[in-house]
Motif scaffolding. Structure first.
Motif, PDB file in Angstrom:
ATOM      1  N   LEU B 107       0.832  -1.219   0.000  1.00 55.76           N
ATOM      2  CA  LEU B 107       0.000   0.000   0.000  1.00 55.76           C
ATOM      3  C   LEU B 107       0.857   1.255   0.000  1.00 55.76           C
ATOM      4  O   LEU B 107       0.571   2.235  -0.700  1.00 55.76           O
ATOM      5  CB  LEU B 107      -0.938   0.007   1.216  1.00 55.76           C
ATOM      6  CG  LEU B 107      -1.977  -1.107   1.283  1.00 55.76           C
ATOM      7  CD1 LEU B 107      -2.834  -0.971   2.518  1.00 55.76           C
ATOM      8  CD2 LEU B 107      -2.855  -1.103   0.034  1.00 55.76           C
ATOM      9  N   ARG B 108       1.932   1.223   0.789  1.00 56.61           N
ATOM     10  CA  ARG B 108       2.833   2.389   0.866  1.00 56.61           C
ATOM     11  C   ARG B 108       3.480   2.639  -0.498  1.00 56.61           C
ATOM     12  O   ARG B 108       3.558   3.775  -0.969  1.00 56.61           O
ATOM     13  CB  ARG B 108       3.907   2.131   1.936  1.00 56.61           C
ATOM     14  CG  ARG B 108       4.676   3.361   2.370  1.00 56.61           C
ATOM     15  CD  ARG B 108       5.801   2.994   3.315  1.00 56.61           C
ATOM     16  NE  ARG B 108       6.831   2.177   2.667  1.00 56.61           N
ATOM     17  CZ  ARG B 108       7.731   2.625   1.814  1.00 56.61           C
ATOM     18  NH1 ARG B 108       7.739   3.885   1.482  1.00 56.61           N
ATOM     19  NH2 ARG B 108       8.627   1.817   1.256  1.00 56.61           N
ATOM     20  N   LYS B 111       1.076   4.052  -2.989  1.00 57.90           N
ATOM     21  CA  LYS B 111       0.856   5.480  -2.729  1.00 57.90           C
ATOM     22  C   LYS B 111       1.992   6.302  -3.366  1.00 57.90           C
ATOM     23  O   LYS B 111       1.739   7.337  -4.000  1.00 57.90           O
ATOM     24  CB  LYS B 111       0.812   5.708  -1.204  1.00 57.90           C
ATOM     25  CG  LYS B 111       0.537   7.144  -0.822  1.00 57.90           C
ATOM     26  CD  LYS B 111       0.496   7.285   0.696  1.00 57.90           C
ATOM     27  CE  LYS B 111       0.342   8.740   1.079  1.00 57.90           C
ATOM     28  NZ  LYS B 111       0.299   8.933   2.533  1.00 57.90           N
ATOM     29  N   SER B 114       1.529   6.373  -7.055  1.00 51.82           N
ATOM     30  CA  SER B 114       0.441   7.295  -7.414  1.00 51.82           C
ATOM     31  C   SER B 114       0.960   8.736  -7.445  1.00 51.82           C
ATOM     32  O   SER B 114       0.589   9.527  -8.324  1.00 51.82           O
ATOM     33  CB  SER B 114      -0.684   7.136  -6.386  1.00 51.82           C
ATOM     34  OG  SER B 114      -1.619   8.159  -6.532  1.00 51.82           O
ATOM     35  N   ASN B 115       1.836   9.057  -6.475  1.00 50.62           N
ATOM     36  CA  ASN B 115       2.425  10.405  -6.469  1.00 50.62           C
ATOM     37  C   ASN B 115       3.288  10.641  -7.696  1.00 50.62           C
ATOM     38  O   ASN B 115       3.225  11.706  -8.314  1.00 50.62           O
ATOM     39  CB  ASN B 115       3.276  10.602  -5.211  1.00 50.62           C
ATOM     40  CG  ASN B 115       2.414  10.954  -4.033  1.00 50.62           C
ATOM     41  OD1 ASN B 115       1.380  11.576  -4.197  1.00 50.62           O
ATOM     42  ND2 ASN B 115       2.802  10.531  -2.854  1.00 50.62           N
ATOM     43  N   SER B 118       1.043  11.278 -10.641  1.00 52.22           N
ATOM     44  CA  SER B 118       0.436  12.614 -10.732  1.00 52.22           C
ATOM     45  C   SER B 118       1.478  13.656 -11.127  1.00 52.22           C
ATOM     46  O   SER B 118       1.174  14.587 -11.891  1.00 52.22           O
ATOM     47  CB  SER B 118      -0.296  12.990  -9.447  1.00 52.22           C
ATOM     48  OG  SER B 118       0.577  12.953  -8.377  1.00 52.22           O
ATOM     49  N   ILE B 121       2.016  13.233 -14.914  1.00 48.13           N
ATOM     50  CA  ILE B 121       0.902  13.788 -15.705  1.00 48.13           C
ATOM     51  C   ILE B 121       0.978  15.317 -15.726  1.00 48.13           C
ATOM     52  O   ILE B 121       0.782  15.943 -16.760  1.00 48.13           O
ATOM     53  CB  ILE B 121      -0.455  13.293 -15.143  1.00 48.13           C
ATOM     54  CG1 ILE B 121      -0.618  11.803 -15.451  1.00 48.13           C
ATOM     55  CG2 ILE B 121      -1.619  14.076 -15.738  1.00 48.13           C
ATOM     56  CD1 ILE B 121      -1.796  11.142 -14.803  1.00 48.13           C
ATOM     57  N   GLU B 140      -3.605   6.806 -16.025  1.00 48.41           N
ATOM     58  CA  GLU B 140      -4.441   6.756 -14.825  1.00 48.41           C
ATOM     59  C   GLU B 140      -5.258   5.468 -14.791  1.00 48.41           C
ATOM     60  O   GLU B 140      -5.326   4.790 -13.771  1.00 48.41           O
ATOM     61  CB  GLU B 140      -5.395   7.950 -14.819  1.00 48.41           C
ATOM     62  CG  GLU B 140      -4.876   9.124 -14.006  1.00 48.41           C
ATOM     63  CD  GLU B 140      -5.918  10.206 -13.858  1.00 48.41           C
ATOM     64  OE1 GLU B 140      -5.749  11.230 -14.510  1.00 48.41           O
ATOM     65  OE2 GLU B 140      -6.877  10.019 -13.112  1.00 48.41           O
ATOM     66  N   MET B 144      -5.057   2.494 -11.991  1.00 47.80           N
ATOM     67  CA  MET B 144      -6.227   2.090 -11.196  1.00 47.80           C
ATOM     68  C   MET B 144      -6.494   0.589 -11.370  1.00 47.80           C
ATOM     69  O   MET B 144      -6.781  -0.103 -10.391  1.00 47.80           O
ATOM     70  CB  MET B 144      -7.483   2.862 -11.638  1.00 47.80           C
ATOM     71  CG  MET B 144      -7.432   4.341 -11.342  1.00 47.80           C
ATOM     72  SD  MET B 144      -7.152   4.665  -9.619  1.00 47.80           S
ATOM     73  CE  MET B 144      -6.763   6.395  -9.680  1.00 47.80           C
ATOM     74  N   LYS B 147      -3.959  -1.248  -9.320  1.00 47.49           N
ATOM     75  CA  LYS B 147      -4.217  -1.110  -7.880  1.00 47.49           C
ATOM     76  C   LYS B 147      -5.411  -1.978  -7.460  1.00 47.49           C
ATOM     77  O   LYS B 147      -5.362  -2.649  -6.435  1.00 47.49           O
ATOM     78  CB  LYS B 147      -4.476   0.359  -7.531  1.00 47.49           C
ATOM     79  CG  LYS B 147      -4.564   0.588  -6.027  1.00 47.49           C
ATOM     80  CD  LYS B 147      -4.775   2.018  -5.640  1.00 47.49           C
ATOM     81  CE  LYS B 147      -4.995   2.108  -4.129  1.00 47.49           C
ATOM     82  NZ  LYS B 147      -5.304   3.458  -3.678  1.00 47.49           N
ATOM     83  N   ILE B 148      -6.458  -1.946  -8.287  1.00 47.11           N
ATOM     84  CA  ILE B 148      -7.642  -2.765  -7.966  1.00 47.11           C
ATOM     85  C   ILE B 148      -7.272  -4.253  -7.994  1.00 47.11           C
ATOM     86  O   ILE B 148      -7.615  -5.005  -7.085  1.00 47.11           O
ATOM     87  CB  ILE B 148      -8.801  -2.456  -8.950  1.00 47.11           C
ATOM     88  CG1 ILE B 148      -9.345  -1.051  -8.682  1.00 47.11           C
ATOM     89  CG2 ILE B 148      -9.918  -3.492  -8.831  1.00 47.11           C
ATOM     90  CD1 ILE B 148     -10.293  -0.517  -9.739  1.00 47.11           C
ATOM     91  N   THR B 151      -5.015  -4.858  -4.768  1.00 49.64           N
ATOM     92  CA  THR B 151      -5.430  -4.605  -3.373  1.00 49.64           C
ATOM     93  C   THR B 151      -6.926  -4.742  -3.107  1.00 49.64           C
ATOM     94  O   THR B 151      -7.376  -4.366  -2.037  1.00 49.64           O
ATOM     95  CB  THR B 151      -4.968  -3.200  -2.916  1.00 49.64           C
ATOM     96  OG1 THR B 151      -5.687  -2.205  -3.663  1.00 49.64           O
ATOM     97  CG2 THR B 151      -3.489  -2.993  -3.104  1.00 49.64           C
ATOM     98  N   ASP B 152      -7.685  -5.230  -4.073  1.00 51.71           N
ATOM     99  CA  ASP B 152      -9.089  -5.493  -3.752  1.00 51.71           C
ATOM    100  C   ASP B 152      -9.157  -6.831  -3.006  1.00 51.71           C
ATOM    101  O   ASP B 152      -8.198  -7.612  -3.035  1.00 51.71           O
ATOM    102  CB  ASP B 152      -9.938  -5.515  -5.040  1.00 51.71           C
ATOM    103  CG  ASP B 152     -11.410  -5.211  -4.734  1.00 51.71           C
ATOM    104  OD1 ASP B 152     -11.759  -5.118  -3.539  1.00 51.71           O
ATOM    105  OD2 ASP B 152     -12.202  -5.074  -5.674  1.00 51.71           O
ATOM    106  N   SER B 153     -10.289  -7.104  -2.358  1.00 52.76           N
ATOM    107  CA  SER B 153     -10.434  -8.356  -1.617  1.00 52.76           C
ATOM    108  C   SER B 153     -10.075  -9.532  -2.523  1.00 52.76           C
ATOM    109  O   SER B 153     -10.360  -9.478  -3.724  1.00 52.76           O
ATOM    110  CB  SER B 153     -11.886  -8.519  -1.148  1.00 52.76           C
ATOM    111  OG  SER B 153     -12.239  -7.419  -0.351  1.00 52.76           O
ATOM    112  N   PHE B 155      -7.186  -9.321  -0.788  1.00 57.50           N
ATOM    113  CA  PHE B 155      -5.879  -8.791  -0.363  1.00 57.50           C
ATOM    114  C   PHE B 155      -5.932  -8.443   1.132  1.00 57.50           C
ATOM    115  O   PHE B 155      -6.864  -7.794   1.597  1.00 57.50           O
ATOM    116  CB  PHE B 155      -5.545  -7.547  -1.185  1.00 57.50           C
ATOM    117  CG  PHE B 155      -4.250  -6.887  -0.795  1.00 57.50           C
ATOM    118  CD1 PHE B 155      -3.037  -7.446  -1.161  1.00 57.50           C
ATOM    119  CD2 PHE B 155      -4.244  -5.707  -0.078  1.00 57.50           C
ATOM    120  CE1 PHE B 155      -1.831  -6.831  -0.813  1.00 57.50           C
ATOM    121  CE2 PHE B 155      -3.055  -5.088   0.265  1.00 57.50           C
ATOM    122  CZ  PHE B 155      -1.846  -5.654  -0.103  1.00 57.50           C
TER     123      PHE B 155
END
Lengths: 106, 191
Positions: B107-108, B111, B114-115, B118, B121, B140, B144, B147-148, B151-153, B155
């Motif tokens: 997750l870290r 993140k 993602s930074n 951005s 972009i 983007e 996404m 990430k889905i 980290t979706d269930s 996970f």
């Protein structure tokens, strides 16, 4: 306007979808912090949610917290009342809005 | 443009200085042949050379500026690629050993990625480069999807090593798509 900071009011390490998967789940956050604000039918005040200060969000947490809220109270009402702030991760608000709009029946 | 004016003024001043200097020292130490120089022609040559130097320097400046912009965008894409690869590698560790520490690390790193995305972009939007608009949106979407997929269930609640081939294939496909987008963007930069 009601203001909620996830890091301050909930946890700096949000968990996953359900409580049985570990502490600080998306369902916990929704039930403790969001649902009480949506239970009053006549209240349409804005809710500002600050997403900064946490280690990172799992999709399962965000989907259950906000997508779950949209499943319960309706997509339009959630989009109308919720405002998201994230300086640390600028793409996060649009990601959450996406989860609300594309709410999946679970 | 200011520099061109300065150069031209200096050229004119130089020739004018020479001319008036010689007029003042009319019968000085200079040989007679010196007075036969056609100063208007000298001025003409100096102005031509000055304009040529200025034009060449301006063209090379614009070229270097464009090159630097492309390098900057390529650097941002590289940073994002590294961040995304770190997240993917960390997920592989989680898949082998699904403990809470590894999940939080995924997750870290997402993140951080993602930074980087951005920033990338924003840089692509603010400089003149040949990466098309639809490709920026695709970055983007690909992020996404990855990430889905990661980290979706379920996970975070896996009890043993992740062996679900469909789930792992989905993650691999999303990661490949994201990298494909980055390579395409880099190719666009140097077209």
């Amino acid at each position: 306007m009601k203001k909620i900071s996830i890091a301050r009011d909930f946890s700096v390490t949000p968990g996953f979808r359900y409580p049985l998967e570990g502490p600080f789940s998306g369902q916990d956050f929704r039930d403790k912090h969001l649902s009480p604000l949506f239970d009053q039918q006549n209240d349409d005040s804005l809710i500002e949610i600050n997403l900064d200060g946490v280690a990172g969000y799992a999709t399962s947490f965000l989907e259950e917290a906000f997508g779950g809220l949209a499943r319960k109270y309706g997509v339009d009402r959630c989009l109308f009342r919720l405002r998201f702030i994230s300086e640390e991760e600028p793409l996060l608000p649009s990601e959450i809005i996406n989860y609300i709009k594309n709410t999946i029946k679970r | 443009m200011n520099r061109l004016v300065i150069y031209l003024s200096l050229s004119v001043a130089l020739v004018a200085g020479m001319y008036f200097g010689m007029q003042i020292a009319n019968n000085g130490l200079w040989p007679d042949s010196f007075w036969e120089i056609k100063y208007i022609q000298v001025l003409d040559i100096l102005i031509s050379v000055t304009i040529a130097v200025f034009v060449v320097s301006e063209i090379s400046k614009q070229f270097n500026y464009g090159l630097k912009q492309r390098e900057l965008v390529a650097g941002c894409i590289d940073e994002y690629e590294k961040a995304l690869s770190s997240a993917y590698d960390c997920f592989s560790r989680y898949a082998r050993e699904p403990i809470k520490g590894n999940a939080q690390e995924v997750l870290r790193l997402l993140k951080a990625a993602s930074n980087h995305l951005s920033i990338m972009i924003e840089v692509i939007s603010s400089v003149q480069c040949s990466v098309p608009e639809h490709m920026r949106d695709k970055f983007e979407t690909c992020f996404m999807s990855l990430k889905i997929a990661m980290t979706d269930s379920p996970f975070g609640s896996d009890k043993g090593a992740v062996k679900d081939a469909a789930r792992l294939d989905k993650i691999d496909a999303a990661y490949c798509n994201a990298r494909k987008g980055m390579f395409k963007a880099k190719l666009c930069l140097y077209k």
